[in-house]
Write an enzyme that holds these catalytic residues in place. Sequence first.
Site, mmCIF file in Angstrom:
data_model
loop_
_atom_site.group_PDB
_atom_site.id
_atom_site.type_symbol
_atom_site.label_atom_id
_atom_site.label_comp_id
_atom_site.label_asym_id
_atom_site.label_seq_id
_atom_site.Cartn_x
_atom_site.Cartn_y
_atom_site.Cartn_z
ATOM 1 N N HIS A 1 -2.189 -12.432 -2.582
ATOM 2 C CA HIS A 1 -3.190 -13.128 -1.777
ATOM 3 C C HIS A 1 -2.797 -14.559 -1.459
ATOM 4 O O HIS A 1 -3.586 -15.303 -0.880
ATOM 5 C CB HIS A 1 -4.540 -13.088 -2.494
ATOM 6 C CG HIS A 1 -5.101 -11.705 -2.598
ATOM 7 N ND1 HIS A 1 -6.198 -11.395 -3.379
ATOM 8 C CD2 HIS A 1 -4.717 -10.537 -2.014
ATOM 9 C CE1 HIS A 1 -6.447 -10.096 -3.274
ATOM 10 N NE2 HIS A 1 -5.571 -9.563 -2.461
ATOM 11 N N HIS B 1 0.816 -1.204 0.000
ATOM 12 C CA HIS B 1 0.000 0.000 0.000
ATOM 13 C C HIS B 1 0.857 1.265 0.000
ATOM 14 O O HIS B 1 0.392 2.323 -0.424
ATOM 15 C CB HIS B 1 -0.963 -0.012 1.183
ATOM 16 C CG HIS B 1 -2.120 -0.936 0.978
ATOM 17 N ND1 HIS B 1 -3.414 -0.607 1.308
ATOM 18 C CD2 HIS B 1 -2.193 -2.183 0.447
ATOM 19 C CE1 HIS B 1 -4.223 -1.611 0.993
ATOM 20 N NE2 HIS B 1 -3.498 -2.583 0.481
#
Length: 722
Positions: free
Chosen positions: A266, A98
């Site tokens: 993920h 992020h």
Amino acid sequence: MDGNDIGAGKCPVMHGAITETGTTVTDWWPKSLNLDILHQHDTKTNPLGQDFDYRTEVKSLDFDAIKADVKALMTESQDWWPADYGHYGGLMIRLAWHSAGSYRLADGRGGGGAGNIRFAPLNSWPDNGNLDKARRLLWPVKKKYGNKVSWADLILLAGTMAYESMGLKTFGFSFGREDIWAPEKDVYWGAEREWLAPSDERYADVGKPDTMDNPLAAVQMGLIYVNPEGVNGVPDPFKTAAQVRETFARMAMNDEETAALTCGGHTVGKAHGNGDAGALGAEPEGADVEAQGFGWINTNLGGKAANAVTSGIEGAWTTEPTKWDMGYFKLLFGYEWELTKSPAGANQWRPVNIKEEDMPVDPSDATKRVMPMMTDADMAMKMDPTYNAICQKFMADPAYFDDTFARAWFKLTHRDMGTRDRYIGPDAPSEDLIWQDPIPAGSTGYDVDAVKAKIADSGLSVAEMVSTAWDSARTFRQSDLRGGANGARIRLAPQKDWEGNEPARLAKVLSVLEPIAAAADASVADVIVLAGNVGVEKAAKAAGFDVKVPFTPGRGDATQEMTDADSFDVLEPVADGFRNWLKKDYVVSPEELMLDRAQLMGLSAPEMTVLLGGMRAMGTNYGGTAHGVFTDRSGALTTDFFVNLTDMGFKWVLGDDGIYSIQDRASGAPRWTATRVDLVFGSNSILRSYAEVYAQDDNAGKFVADFVATWTKVMNADRVDA
């Protein structure tokens, strides 16, 4: 009343400049040109002082020791923020992701290269929930190594070490990112006034992702990429796939890199939505002082990771969330999936009839198995034909997936570091990658003075030489360290054909300079800059000043094969106030476009002012127009632009064509013409104060010296060795 008394209800301090309760200058006059973007990283904000050189300091870092410490931290769970599965890897990867993931290709802003996730608004974006805890977990490492490692480097190192600790062979890592010390509050993140406002606000048509407002990349205010629940929170993997494709493309990733990052991101970690999202406290910037920089305080957490709420989505994607493996593909493609809701009420997908052994354990209690999940973006990897085909390729060749992901992760975390010569540390890969804009080393052994003499005798005008050097260098963006004069890509596609580069004039100048470079065994890049310097020196001499513009040889010439033409398209200027050019009319004013260009080039407001005045005096306007050339001595580096701009003997009259006529105040006779960009240096109070300095009778010499210094800064901006 005693003179020291404060009247009832009155506050003894000034409001507005200190807190949000007052009214600022821009609140009173919102249309006034706001120069703050040029001052957002003033040296006064840097506690390390002007003499501190991070690139020198970090080279003394014990690289092996800090890597070992960061890896050890991964499994040292803290009671105040327990690690999922006893491993902070997923959290650190999300922090790094992020931090880097705010990068957008259009203007190069965002990204992890400056540690800006420490500050608002990024530190309080909904999508960055609980990353304040991740950075606080890293504090002991930062404290130990101090000035030898920046937050920007440490945050991205933590994500890379997390992957290594879970079994991935990473592609490498470079140090060298320098921290900022204040928010980049003037960066445009969108026009919305509320977090997660419907994405319709930034699209002409939300059903057509390519209509998103430039330079934005994320689909909603406060998100890094796309809404994990679906477009505007409505699940539809096909529509989500279209948004994923456009968003990642705007962040410099192709379909294969996008799929690799989604699947690899993920493969580890989990999402958190096992509780009441309404119970969360304010974000870090909105929390009170006792929170000490923490936000989203969860009164229901109870010390257990299983009760955490971050995104609202709950669960892990794989059976073993702390292990790098092919488990993501096994579950996504091995089961059918159906829509469901998380305990926090978020839309997510769950497998149908999953085997118990394929279920991950509870993050806080390894004796229990819990349901995995997929987001709408994950389902897009399965249902979109292009992404599905890429995933099938990955599943057929796990080693290829490992390598593709490792390279994509490296690109994600290094995209805004510029060319490879900026990399520092033993793990920096030596391979040239096309997205790094590679440039070969240039020659330094040629006779610079002899080359300058040939250029001076070439018949090129001051305007031709200065304009060509400027056009070559002005592409530099301090936001992601791309562009600039090094590489001489102005002679290659697509730059040679850009309208703003005046292709006919450019071709003429290159036809003169390229043979001079070849004869001297110098790079064309060096000779273009030298020609600009010769032009400046000639102009200064015409104004009565003998100066020598500093020059450092060694630029190289890139080839077309070294140039990703599609990627370079975004560097094309649509306006250049310094050469008084506007490709077309825009909603944004010409003077605001000039500020944007100046900030990307790393210029301060005084530097912008002296450059523009000098460029006008030398007659470098696009197409040779006379707008703003307030002088009868065009081609001489004089202060005439400022002298005549501030002369009250003239008045300024707007014509029907949007061009201003400068007229003698007494007779009304026209004298010169000007654009808004010219006149803002007289109308804006701050810029006028700079213009008045150079209009003074005693500052002609200062003007030439300041222009030469700023010109040299622009020519060398893309060179770490200069």
